[in-house]
Scaffold this motif. Structure first.
Motif, PDB file in Angstrom:
ATOM      1  N   TYR A  10      28.477  -0.588 -30.684  1.00 30.41           N
ATOM      2  CA  TYR A  10      27.173  -0.830 -31.322  1.00 30.41           C
ATOM      3  C   TYR A  10      26.413  -1.925 -30.571  1.00 30.41           C
ATOM      4  CZ  TYR A  10      23.907  -1.997 -35.166  1.00 30.41           C
ATOM      5  OH  TYR A  10      22.798  -2.246 -35.933  1.00 30.41           O
ATOM      6  N   ALA A  11      27.115  -2.952 -30.119  1.00 29.33           N
ATOM      7  CA  ALA A  11      26.464  -4.027 -29.361  1.00 29.33           C
ATOM      8  C   ALA A  11      25.861  -3.487 -28.072  1.00 29.33           C
ATOM      9  CB  ALA A  11      27.474  -5.137 -29.057  1.00 29.33           C
ATOM     10  N   LEU A  12      26.626  -2.671 -27.354  1.00 25.38           N
ATOM     11  CA  LEU A  12      26.132  -2.135 -26.082  1.00 25.38           C
ATOM     12  C   LEU A  12      24.967  -1.178 -26.295  1.00 25.38           C
ATOM     13  CD1 LEU A  12      29.545  -1.495 -24.283  1.00 25.38           C
ATOM     14  CD2 LEU A  12      28.038  -3.475 -24.071  1.00 25.38           C
ATOM     15  N   GLU A  13      25.055  -0.378 -27.347  1.00 23.88           N
ATOM     16  CA  GLU A  13      23.972   0.566 -27.615  1.00 23.88           C
ATOM     17  C   GLU A  13      22.701  -0.166 -28.044  1.00 23.88           C
ATOM     18  OE1 GLU A  13      24.023   3.483 -26.708  1.00 23.88           O
ATOM     19  OE2 GLU A  13      26.126   4.075 -26.587  1.00 23.88           O
ATOM     20  N   GLN A  14      22.858  -1.286 -28.749  1.00 22.51           N
ATOM     21  CA  GLN A  14      21.670  -2.083 -29.094  1.00 22.51           C
ATOM     22  C   GLN A  14      20.970  -2.575 -27.829  1.00 22.51           C
ATOM     23  OE1 GLN A  14      21.584  -5.028 -32.241  1.00 22.51           O
ATOM     24  NE2 GLN A  14      23.548  -4.316 -33.040  1.00 22.51           N
ATOM     25  N   LEU A  15      21.759  -3.016 -26.865  1.00 19.68           N
ATOM     26  CA  LEU A  15      21.181  -3.521 -25.625  1.00 19.68           C
ATOM     27  C   LEU A  15      20.464  -2.408 -24.859  1.00 19.68           C
ATOM     28  CD1 LEU A  15      20.779  -5.741 -23.510  1.00 19.68           C
ATOM     29  CD2 LEU A  15      23.082  -5.216 -22.631  1.00 19.68           C
ATOM     30  N   GLU A  16      21.118  -1.260 -24.737  1.00 18.12           N
ATOM     31  CA  GLU A  16      20.500  -0.158 -24.004  1.00 18.12           C
ATOM     32  C   GLU A  16      19.238   0.344 -24.705  1.00 18.12           C
ATOM     33  OE1 GLU A  16      23.466   2.380 -21.432  1.00 18.12           O
ATOM     34  OE2 GLU A  16      24.090   2.418 -23.524  1.00 18.12           O
ATOM     35  N   ALA A  17      19.292   0.435 -26.025  1.00 13.94           N
ATOM     36  CA  ALA A  17      18.126   0.904 -26.775  1.00 13.94           C
ATOM     37  C   ALA A  17      16.956  -0.060 -26.598  1.00 13.94           C
ATOM     38  CB  ALA A  17      18.482   1.049 -28.253  1.00 13.94           C
ATOM     39  N   ALA A  18      17.247  -1.358 -26.625  1.00 14.21           N
ATOM     40  CA  ALA A  18      16.183  -2.356 -26.444  1.00 14.21           C
ATOM     41  C   ALA A  18      15.581  -2.260 -25.042  1.00 14.21           C
ATOM     42  CB  ALA A  18      16.742  -3.747 -26.686  1.00 14.21           C
ATOM     43  N   PHE A  19      16.429  -2.011 -24.068  1.00 12.85           N
ATOM     44  CA  PHE A  19      15.961  -1.911 -22.680  1.00 12.85           C
ATOM     45  C   PHE A  19      14.991  -0.746 -22.502  1.00 12.85           C
ATOM     46  CE2 PHE A  19      16.902   0.068 -18.456  1.00 12.85           C
ATOM     47  CZ  PHE A  19      16.228  -0.866 -17.671  1.00 12.85           C
ATOM     48  N   TYR A  20      15.382   0.433 -22.932  1.00 13.63           N
ATOM     49  CA  TYR A  20      14.520   1.598 -22.738  1.00 13.63           C
ATOM     50  C   TYR A  20      13.294   1.556 -23.649  1.00 13.63           C
ATOM     51  CZ  TYR A  20      18.066   3.580 -19.718  1.00 13.63           C
ATOM     52  OH  TYR A  20      18.929   3.786 -18.673  1.00 13.63           O
ATOM     53  N   THR A  21      13.452   0.959 -24.825  1.00  9.75           N
ATOM     54  CA  THR A  21      12.295   0.820 -25.709  1.00  9.75           C
ATOM     55  C   THR A  21      11.227  -0.041 -25.056  1.00  9.75           C
ATOM     56  OG1 THR A  21      13.633   1.107 -27.720  1.00  9.75           O
ATOM     57  CG2 THR A  21      11.533  -0.044 -27.952  1.00  9.75           C
ATOM     58  N   LYS A  22      11.665  -1.107 -24.385  1.00 10.62           N
ATOM     59  CA  LYS A  22      10.697  -1.979 -23.705  1.00 10.62           C
ATOM     60  C   LYS A  22      10.024  -1.261 -22.542  1.00 10.62           C
ATOM     61  CE  LYS A  22       9.992  -6.592 -21.845  1.00 10.62           C
ATOM     62  NZ  LYS A  22      10.394  -8.007 -21.937  1.00 10.62           N
ATOM     63  N   ILE A  23      10.766  -0.457 -21.812  1.00 13.25           N
ATOM     64  CA  ILE A  23      10.166   0.306 -20.709  1.00 13.25           C
ATOM     65  C   ILE A  23       9.093   1.242 -21.239  1.00 13.25           C
ATOM     66  CG2 ILE A  23      10.595   2.111 -18.996  1.00 13.25           C
ATOM     67  CD1 ILE A  23      13.378   0.915 -18.599  1.00 13.25           C
ATOM     68  N   VAL A  24       9.460   2.026 -22.223  1.00 13.55           N
ATOM     69  CA  VAL A  24       8.546   3.050 -22.733  1.00 13.55           C
ATOM     70  C   VAL A  24       7.327   2.425 -23.400  1.00 13.55           C
ATOM     71  CG1 VAL A  24       8.362   4.907 -24.431  1.00 13.55           C
ATOM     72  CG2 VAL A  24      10.382   4.761 -22.960  1.00 13.55           C
ATOM     73  N   ALA A  25       7.502   1.246 -23.984  1.00 11.88           N
ATOM     74  CA  ALA A  25       6.385   0.601 -24.691  1.00 11.88           C
ATOM     75  C   ALA A  25       5.383  -0.044 -23.740  1.00 11.88           C
ATOM     76  CB  ALA A  25       6.935  -0.454 -25.655  1.00 11.88           C
ATOM     77  N   SER A  26       5.725  -0.162 -22.472  1.00 14.35           N
ATOM     78  CA  SER A  26       4.852  -0.869 -21.526  1.00 14.35           C
ATOM     79  C   SER A  26       4.107   0.119 -20.617  1.00 14.35           C
ATOM     80  CB  SER A  26       5.679  -1.832 -20.673  1.00 14.35           C
ATOM     81  OG  SER A  26       4.878  -2.348 -19.624  1.00 14.35           O
ATOM     82  N   PRO A  27       2.797   0.258 -20.786  1.00 15.82           N
ATOM     83  CA  PRO A  27       2.032   1.121 -19.865  1.00 15.82           C
ATOM     84  C   PRO A  27       2.141   0.651 -18.418  1.00 15.82           C
ATOM     85  CG  PRO A  27       0.752   0.611 -21.838  1.00 15.82           C
ATOM     86  CD  PRO A  27       1.948  -0.282 -21.869  1.00 15.82           C
ATOM     87  N   ALA A  28       2.228  -0.661 -18.223  1.00 16.34           N
ATOM     88  CA  ALA A  28       2.318  -1.184 -16.852  1.00 16.34           C
ATOM     89  C   ALA A  28       3.617  -0.746 -16.181  1.00 16.34           C
ATOM     90  CB  ALA A  28       2.217  -2.706 -16.873  1.00 16.34           C
TER      91      ALA A  28
END
Length: 248
Positions: free
Chosen positions: A72-90
């Motif tokens: 669960y800890a690792l999946e939280q990190l990965e989810a946060a990483f890709y969420t930040k990518i997708v949320a950034s138009p830049a």
């Protein structure tokens, strides 16, 4: 989605340039992170003189519960990483439309994995949230996303680490249902690792390089939880303190 067409996508530097950029330096150096800058607080040293975690610091637990909280800890990190990518138009703007589709898919997968583990652990402990790893505060500064090469390097690091983590933790999972689910998830993580490697170095054997897959056995790398968590800690990717006293 036409995955094969992804291999020809180029947005910021050619694939060969990306591959060279990744190959020139280790992940931590390319990401601009050193252990001295690490803020992740996981460590065996986090325990007090009695071997117990400090008051208020969550321990992942033992047995299947510990393994699930670890995942669960690792999946939280990965989810946060890709969420930040997708949320950034830049950030997304540095990639082709096909590569953007990949990142969107990866985000959906990792968020699903994260939510699955929270639900599974909550059910396993019958709603006793004191045994469920809390939502972690991650540390993913903007500099990590400042170039496409940095983004892909970090994605490859997380995906390869995720595969090695599941491979290394599988033998400690006793419940066959959990083991089956872990096997299904690690196969998805391996697909992620392959497509990211292909985006870095298309039309090469990077998707299953000798670094990740032992050419003698044909088996992927496996790491113990303590090895994986040390890499996460040294990278400074998680701010929330927790311990893994009972995991190998």
């Amino acid at each position: 989605m036409n995955r094969s067409s992804i291999t020809s996508a180029q947005s910021e530097g050619s694939p060969s340039e990306r591959k060279a950029a990744v190959g020139r330096r280790t992940f931590l150096k390319s990401a601009g992170i050193t252990s001295a800058a690490a803020v992740g607080l996981f460590a065996a040293a986090c325990t007090d003189h009695n071997g117990e975690p400090p008051a208020g610091v969550f321990d992942l637990g033992q047995g299947d519960l510990g393994a699930l909280n670890y995942a669960y800890a690792l999946e939280q990190l990965e989810a946060a990483f890709y969420t930040k990518i997708v949320a950034s138009p830049a950030v997304m703007g540095r990639f082709s439309s096909q590569e953007q589709m990949v990142f969107n898919d990866l985000k959906l997968h990792e968020v699903a994995h994260r939510d699955f583990f929270k639900a599974a652990i909550t059910a396993a402990v019958k709603g006793d949230m004191s045994k469920v790893l809390p939502t972690l505060e991650v540390n993913l500064p903007d500099d990590l996303f400042s170039t496409s090469a940095k983004v892909l390097t970090l994605a490859k690091t997380f995906e390869d680490l995720g595969v090695a983590a599941y491979n290394g933790a599988g033998k400690y999972i006793e419940n066959v249902d959990y083991l089956l689910l872990a096997g299904k998830i690690v196969s998805v993580e391996a697909r992620h690792a392959a497509i990211i490697s292909n985006m870095i170095a298309p039309k090469t054997a990077a998707f299953a390089s000798d670094v990740e897959v032992d050419p003698a056995t044909g088996l992927d790398k496996a790491l113990l939880p303590s090895q994986v968590l040390k890499i996460v800690t040294d990278g400074g990717f998680i701010k929330t303190a927790f311990t893994a006293k009972y995991l190998p």
